[in-house]
Design an enzyme around this catalytic site. Structure first.
Site, mmCIF file in Angstrom:
data_model
loop_
_atom_site.group_PDB
_atom_site.id
_atom_site.type_symbol
_atom_site.label_atom_id
_atom_site.label_comp_id
_atom_site.label_asym_id
_atom_site.label_seq_id
_atom_site.Cartn_x
_atom_site.Cartn_y
_atom_site.Cartn_z
ATOM 1 C CE1 TYR A 1 26.604 28.990 -11.466
ATOM 2 C CE2 TYR A 1 24.432 28.004 -11.591
ATOM 3 C CZ TYR A 1 25.238 29.121 -11.509
ATOM 4 O OH TYR A 1 24.669 30.370 -11.462
ATOM 5 C CB ILE B 1 25.372 34.966 -8.951
ATOM 6 C CG1 ILE B 1 26.652 35.317 -9.721
ATOM 7 C CG2 ILE B 1 24.761 33.663 -9.439
ATOM 8 C CD1 ILE B 1 27.807 34.355 -9.450
ATOM 9 C CG PHE B 2 22.196 39.391 -13.393
ATOM 10 C CD1 PHE B 2 21.483 38.521 -14.207
ATOM 11 C CD2 PHE B 2 22.341 40.707 -13.799
ATOM 12 C CE1 PHE B 2 20.921 38.958 -15.398
ATOM 13 C CE2 PHE B 2 21.789 41.146 -14.986
ATOM 14 C CZ PHE B 2 21.080 40.272 -15.792
ATOM 15 C CG ASN C 1 20.167 29.210 -16.827
ATOM 16 O OD1 ASN C 1 20.813 29.048 -17.865
ATOM 17 N ND2 ASN C 1 20.276 30.284 -16.078
ATOM 18 C CB VAL C 2 20.640 23.666 -20.354
ATOM 19 C CG1 VAL C 2 21.679 22.599 -20.673
ATOM 20 C CG2 VAL C 2 19.249 23.045 -20.259
#
Length: 235
Positions: free
Chosen positions: A206, A160-161, A199-200
């Site tokens: 999320y 997903i990007f 990837n904080v």
């Protein structure tokens, strides 16, 4: 002799206000099923994702390889195999479109300012019947998996990007929601994906959506030479 009356004060100069300019910018978005015509953009998006994730040393995909595997001749219907939702953006409303498998999702965003997209020309959409105002902003690639614990199928999100200039405006959430809605519509049990531990921002995003982060699980992978070696091991 009486003193002369003082001259009248000068009249105030008329004040001219600048013409009012409408504030804000309206951006129209659409999520639709990708087709083979979108492969060049999909390839570019995957490469940008590899750059963002610092994994370009693992990137070897080609447009021919993507076309052959994602959109082979006699491909199965969407959602039964590899499926891609493409996020598109336009300054004009999208016309109604028909698709037997998935009705495109439309949403209007009201932004404070228009978005400066330095790569707009390179990502001009190929699937819009001559409408040159449509830009590809992101994608999500997913496919079915299965939970034996639930005795139900689900979707696994491989990629997903969203391109950098369009982030932090809810577009990633739109793509995830589209996959979740399709899973719920089909009676599936869950949607899963992975996130890099550094990837904080993504992890926080999320979690805010209600996703569970499962730190006790680790990905196991056989690929490249290790895959070939094990495939030919005499067990």
């Amino acid at each position: 002799m009486a003193a002369a009356a003082p001259p009248p004060p000068p009249s105030a100069a008329p004040i001219t206000l600048p013409e009012s300019t409408p504030s804000g910018h309206t951006l129209f978005t659409r999520i639709r099923l990708a087709t083979i015509l979108d492969v060049p953009h999909i390839h570019s998006l995957i490469h940008q994702m590899a750059v963002f994730e610092r994994l370009t040393h693992l990137f070897s995909a080609t447009t021919d390889g993507l076309s052959a595997t994602l959109f082979p001749p006699n491909a199965p219907p969407p959602f039964t195999s590899f499926t891609i939702f493409l996020l598109e953006l336009s300054d004009s409303p999208f016309p109604p479109t028909q698709n037997d498998h998935f009705a495109p999702l439309l949403k209007t965003l009201n932004l404070d300012l228009s978005i400066d997209d330095p790569d707009k020309e390179a990502f001009r959409s190929n699937g819009n019947d001559g409408n040159t105002d449509v830009t590809v902003g992101g994608f999500v690639l997913f496919f079915p998996n299965y939970s034996s614990f639930l005795a139900k199928p689900g979707f696994y999100i491989e990629d997903i990007f969203v391109r950098e200039c369009y982030r932090r405006r809810g577009m990633g959430k739109m793509l995830l929601s589209a996959v979740a809605a399709q899973a719920a519509k089909m009676g599936y049990g869950r949607v899963e994906w992975v996130v890099l531990d550094w990837n904080v921002n993504a992890i926080t995003f999320y979690e805010q959506m209600g996703a569970q982060i499962l730190p006790e699980w680790r990905i196991c992978r056989l690929t490249g030479d290790a895959l070939q070696t094990y495939a030919h091991t005499d067990v």
